[in-house]
Design a protein around this motif. Structure first.
Motif, short mmCIF file in Angstrom:
data_model
loop_
_atom_site.label_atom_id
_atom_site.label_comp_id
_atom_site.label_asym_id
_atom_site.label_seq_id
_atom_site.Cartn_x
_atom_site.Cartn_y
_atom_site.Cartn_z
N GLU A 19 63.08 -27.52 -17.90
CA GLU A 19 62.69 -27.46 -19.27
C GLU A 19 62.05 -28.74 -19.11
O GLU A 19 60.45 -28.98 -19.60
CB GLU A 19 63.64 -27.74 -19.53
N TRP A 58 54.43 -12.89 -27.31
CA TRP A 58 55.03 -14.72 -26.93
C TRP A 58 54.01 -15.41 -27.68
O TRP A 58 54.14 -16.21 -28.48
CB TRP A 58 55.47 -14.47 -25.89
N ARG A 61 52.86 -14.78 -31.06
CA ARG A 61 53.68 -15.85 -32.44
C ARG A 61 53.50 -17.40 -31.59
O ARG A 61 54.14 -18.68 -32.48
CB ARG A 61 55.37 -15.92 -31.64
N THR A 62 53.43 -18.39 -30.71
CA THR A 62 53.02 -19.58 -30.08
C THR A 62 51.98 -20.16 -30.56
O THR A 62 52.07 -21.39 -31.88
CB THR A 62 52.61 -19.67 -28.69
N ARG A 65 52.15 -20.34 -34.96
CA ARG A 65 53.06 -21.44 -35.13
C ARG A 65 52.20 -22.41 -34.79
O ARG A 65 52.84 -23.66 -35.32
CB ARG A 65 55.03 -21.32 -34.57
N GLN A 139 51.57 -20.60 -22.36
CA GLN A 139 53.02 -21.29 -21.55
C GLN A 139 52.05 -22.50 -21.60
O GLN A 139 51.13 -22.24 -21.26
CB GLN A 139 53.24 -20.45 -20.50
N ASP A 166 53.38 -25.21 -27.96
CA ASP A 166 53.98 -24.44 -27.09
C ASP A 166 55.31 -24.37 -26.39
O ASP A 166 55.15 -23.66 -25.65
CB ASP A 166 51.99 -24.21 -26.38
N TYR A 167 55.58 -25.42 -26.75
CA TYR A 167 56.64 -25.74 -26.06
C TYR A 167 58.03 -25.75 -26.85
O TYR A 167 57.66 -26.94 -28.00
CB TYR A 167 57.18 -27.12 -24.89
N ARG A 168 58.78 -25.30 -26.78
CA ARG A 168 60.38 -25.34 -28.01
C ARG A 168 61.48 -25.81 -26.20
O ARG A 168 62.11 -24.69 -25.75
CB ARG A 168 60.38 -24.08 -28.49
N GLU A 171 64.13 -22.66 -24.88
CA GLU A 171 62.60 -21.48 -25.65
C GLU A 171 62.96 -20.71 -23.79
O GLU A 171 62.15 -21.48 -23.43
CB GLU A 171 61.00 -21.24 -25.98
N TRP A 172 63.12 -19.77 -23.35
CA TRP A 172 62.48 -18.77 -22.03
C TRP A 172 63.62 -20.06 -21.51
O TRP A 172 62.65 -19.97 -19.92
CB TRP A 172 61.20 -19.26 -21.94
N LYS A 176 62.15 -20.73 -17.06
CA LYS A 176 61.26 -21.58 -16.93
C LYS A 176 61.24 -22.45 -15.46
O LYS A 176 59.91 -22.43 -14.85
CB LYS A 176 61.56 -22.92 -17.73
#
Length: 199
Positions: A19, A58, A61-62, A65, A139, A166-168, A171-172, A176
C-alpha cells in the motif's frame, strides 16, 4: 499460536508495504498546478482479445475517475495503445469500454500506434501542447514510469503533470505487494535522479 500471530503480523506488514509503495509512486513527479483545461492520458496494456481485458478496464475506470476528481473544464481523455496481433488497437478497445459500459460522454482522442510506454508518451505529446494540466492513468508505478519518460522527452510539458486518481487505499490490496515487486524490477531503468522518488 505464536507462529500464527507471527505470520499474521508478517502478512499485515507485507500488505502495508505494498500500500505504502503504491501510494508513494502515485505522489511522485507531480505538482499542483492549476488551470482550466487538462488531459488524462490512459495507457493501454497488451490486449489480444476483441474487448478490453481486465487490466485495460481498470485503467479506463482510473482515467474516468481522474476526470471527476476536481471537475476541470475542458478535460480531454486520450486513450493510448496500438494493436496487439490482429486485434483492434488497445486505444479503441478502451474507448469503446469507456463509452459503452461506463457511459462516458466526454471528449476522447485515440493514439493507436504505440507498442511501448516510451512510444505512448512520444505519440501523445502533440495532443498535450495546449492543455494546462496533464494526468497519466495506469497502475501507480507504470504511471510514474510514463511521467519520468515525459520529463525526459519534454521537460516543459512535465511541469504540467498533476496526480491522477490512480491510488485508492485497499484497492487491489492483495495484489499490491506482488505488483510492487514486479514494478521495482521494471523501474530499475530510470535515471538516478528519477529513482530517488521510488522509495
Amino acid at each position: 499460536m505464536r507462529r500464527r500471530a507471527g505470520l499474521a503480523i508478517a502478512g499485515a506488514a507485507v500488505l502495508a508495504w505494498g500500500e505504502w509503495l503504491n501510494w508513494r509512486w502515485s505522489q511522485a513527479l507531480v505538482g499542483s498546478i492549476g488551470g482550466a483545461s487538462e488531459a488524462v492520458v490512459v495507457l493501454g496494456y497488451r490486449n489480444p482479445q476483441s474487448t478490453a481485458n481486465f487490466i485495460n478496464r481498470w485503467r479506463v475506470r482510473t482515467g474516468i475517475r481522474s476526470v471527476a476528481t476536481d471537475g476541470a473544464r475542458g478535460t480531454l481523455v486520450i486513450f493510448s495503445g496500438g494493436a496487439t496481433g490482429s486485434s483492434a488497437a488497445e486505444a479503441q478497445l478502451m474507448a469503446d469500454y469507456a463509452k459503452s459500459v461506463l457511459g462516458f460522454d466526454g471528449t476522447v482522442l485515440l493514439e493507436d500506434q504505440s507498442a511501448t510506454t516510451w512510444e505512448n508518451i512520444s505519440n501523445v505529446i502533440p495532443l498535450l501542447e495546449d492543455v494546462d494540466r496533464i494526468k497519466i492513468a495506469s497502475q501507480p508505478a507504470h504511471a510514474l514510469k510514463a511521467r519520468a519518460y515525459l520529463r525526459r522527452q519534454r521537460p516543459d510539458l512535465a511541469e504540467r503533470l498533476v496526480r491522477a486518481d490512480d491510488y485508492r487505499p485497499g484497492e487491489w490490496m492483495i495484489g499490491k505487494p506482488l505488483l510492487a515487486l514486479y514494478r521495482l524490477w521494471t523501474l530499475r531503468g530510470l535515471k538516478a535522479e528519477e529513482r530517488k522518488v521510488l522509495l
